[in-house]
Scaffold this active site. Structure first.
Site, short mmCIF file in Angstrom:
data_model
loop_
_atom_site.label_atom_id
_atom_site.label_comp_id
_atom_site.label_asym_id
_atom_site.label_seq_id
_atom_site.Cartn_x
_atom_site.Cartn_y
_atom_site.Cartn_z
N ASP A 78 0.82 -1.21 0.00
CA ASP A 78 0.00 0.00 0.00
C ASP A 78 0.86 1.26 0.00
O ASP A 78 1.49 1.59 1.01
CB ASP A 78 -0.91 -0.03 1.23
N ASP A 277 -2.27 5.62 -5.04
CA ASP A 277 -2.54 4.73 -3.91
C ASP A 277 -2.81 3.30 -4.37
O ASP A 277 -3.92 2.96 -4.76
CB ASP A 277 -3.72 5.28 -3.12
#
Ligand SMILES: *[C@@H]1O[C@H](CO)[C@@H](O)[C@H](O)[C@H]1NC(C)=O
Ligand SMILES: *[C@@H]1O[C@H](CO)[C@@H](O)[C@H](O)[C@H]1NC(C)=O
Ligand SMILES: *[C@@H]1O[C@H](CO)[C@@H](O)[C@H](O)[C@H]1NC(C)=O
Ligand SMILES: *[C@@H]1O[C@H](CO)[C@@H](O)[C@H](O)[C@H]1NC(C)=O
Length: 501
Positions: A78, A277
């Site tokens: 992430d 992201d």
């Protein structure tokens, strides 16, 4: 330069091989679990079941080991958060067999130390998405790297997510933690301090939907994985007014159909900060651009920020082009085939013979425009925390088997990036953050979801079923919103730390 790691390396075991200055880690894309029947209550009180597959949340996982002896887990990579956390074996969800990518049992590790009992709680941007438990330290290895001793981790026993996350953002964006300094050494910090990499920087190649494997290279750039040049984009301030996340400036969005006709979707002078992201599945566009794009495709809402289109749209030859950085910037072309996701509805449950597939876009969540996997699959991205820069290039398609890795040295140069494009972007104003998108919701007829829209773009492959569906939707328009079939959704957005700072 070849680095050696400590006395143990005299034995020349595989983990003691000299570090090349970078660390490559495979990323595996997985589609979560089996299709399932979802209960759905209609506005008249009757109940239908619709076969759905909670699949728009594709997972991008990397393997790690934790503890002594080593326990194996796969966690989401992430770029949008900064903590490593894993599910505890004792978590009720894991005990029921719901943690499909490994669990961590602290009682089996001789090197495990609790730092702050019950002190860990990370909250992501998607509604209800938080994971909580203890802060601890233990021995970590990623990609067969030299062990990182005493890596701080969260061990979550109250779970929303069925597997852990390795956040590789700025340490200043860590979730709440007990350290008096406010930050603790993140995995990125420790990869650097142990000499595995020279700079807090890595490159990401998720690869296209037709491939199952991509890679993250900590401390390196693979020059075979992109076309054209990498363009460096200075990171923009986040909502809290500091640079602590990968916000870059998006300056244009357009759609080019198979005949080459381009429709501009963003207004003149557009300069929007968007978050790169990898922990979010969708691309969350500002309302104006999202409305134009979703209505162009005739997408319909199915609740919780999810939208669907006929699956046959995955075969059209259009592209969505995104430009970043303004003058001298870079344009990333995202083929429509990369944004029409897996099948959420079969033909029986959807008013199109090809079924209903996930449309990989949404409106901004909580006022943040987030560029997740439906964008990143088409980009090669370098994330440079040390210099607050992200560099982007068009990803080369499905190049899993080639490799030419250049080490990212100390200093500021990014291999392959000679141009810097400097347009500044702004965040979405608070006043606009709660606007509802002007895109229709799917309506329900019998056990079918009905298309409410007809594409305004030239989509090519037409189908008679969609025309019938459009007509049907008129008669049932009073029931819009009845369908909220699944808890499908949005992956991990921002860590809570980012939102409360
Ligand atoms: C992770 O480990 C499992 C089990 O060894 C292996 O099957 C899988 O391919 C690995 N995945 C990645 C991304 O390296
Ligand atoms: C974690 O924080 C969130 C957001 O503040 C809260 O809703 C949740 O209850 C907390 N979880 C635990 C287990 O304390
Ligand atoms: C898309 O392009 C490919 C290659 O040019 C072509 O074979 C295919 O027929 C096109 N598909 C459509 C729907 O136009
Ligand atoms: C968008 O990308 C397509 C496909 O490469 C290209 O043909 C088109 O010219 C691009 N449009 C713009 C406005 O850059």
């Amino acid at each position: 330069m070849r680095l050696l790691f400590g006395a143990a390396c005299a034995a020349l075991t595989s983990t003691c091989l000299a570090s090349p200055g970078y660390l490559k880690l495979d990323i595996e894309r997985r589609t979560p679990s089996e299709p399932r029947l979802v209960r759905r209550q209609n506005s008249d009180g009757s109940v239908d079941t619709v076969l759905t597959q909670n699949t728009n949340k594709l997972e991008y996982l990397v393997n790690i080991t934790l503890g002594t002896p080593a326990q194996h887990l796969a966690v989401t990579l992430d770029t949008g958060s900064s903590d490593l956390w894993v599910p505890a074996a004792s978590a009720p969800l894991c005990k029921k067999g719901g943690c499909d990518n490994g669990v961590f049992d602290p009682t089996l590790s001789s090197t495990y130390t609790v730092v702050d009992q019950d002190g860990f709680n990370i909250t992501y941007a998607a509604p209800g998405d938080s994971d909580a438990g203890d802060w601890a330290t233990d021995t970590l290895s990623v990609g067969g790297s030299t062990a990182i001793k005493k890596q701080q981790i969260g061990v979550a026993s109250t779970l929303f997510d069925p597997h852990g996350v390795m956040g590789v953002g700025f340490d200043t964006n860590e979730a709440n933690n007990p350290s008096s300094e406010g930050v603790y050494p993140s995995v990125m910090d420790n990869l650097k301090s142990t000499g595995i990499i020279n700079r807090l920087a890595y490159s990401l190649y998720l690869n296209d939907l037709q491939a199952n494997k991509g890679a993250v290279i900590f401390g390196g750039v693979d020059t075979t994985k992109y076309t054209g040049d990498l363009v460096a984009l200075p990171l923009q301030e986040g909502p809290e007014g500091i640079v602590s996340e990968f916000y870059v400036t998006l300056t244009s969005v357009s759609f080019t159909d198979e005949t080459g006709k381009t429709t501009q979707l963003s207004p003149d002078g557009y300069a929007q900060s968007v978050l790169l992201d990898s922990g979010t599945s969708q691309t969350l566009l500002t309302d104006d651009v999202f409305n134009a794009l979703a209505n162009g495709f005739g997408a319909v809402g199915i609740g919780q920020g999810s939208y669907v289109v006929p699956c046959r749209f995955a075969k059209i030859n259009g592209t969505i082009n995104y430009s970043f950085g303004g003058d001298g910037g870079v344009t990333i072309k995202v083929p429509v085939s990369q944004v029409v996701g897996n099948q959420d509805f079969t033909a029986e449950n959807f008013a199109d013979e090809s079924g209903g597939c996930d449309f990989g876009f949404g409106p901004p969540i909580g006022g943040f425009s987030i560029f997740g996997d439906t964008f990143l699959r088409s980009a090669y991205a370098v994330f440079d925390i040390s210099n607050s820069v992200a560099a982007l290039a068009q990803a080369a398609e499905n190049k899993a088997d080639t490799s030419s890795i250049v080490v990212i040295p100390t200093g500021t140069t990014i291999p392959g990036a000679t141009v810097t494009a400097t347009a500044t972007g702004t965040q979405i104003p608070d006043a606009e953050a709660t606007e509802e998108p002007a895109v229709p919701s799917a309506s329900v007829q019998g056990t079918s979801l009905v298309l409410a829209g007809t594409p305004t773009f030239n989509i090519g492959v037409q189908s008679t079923a969609s025309t019938a569906a459009a007509a049907a939707s008129t008669s049932s328009s009073g029931r819009a919103n009845a369908a909220a079939p699944t808890a499908a959704l949005l992956g991990l957005g921002l860590a809570a730390g980012a939102m409360v700072l």
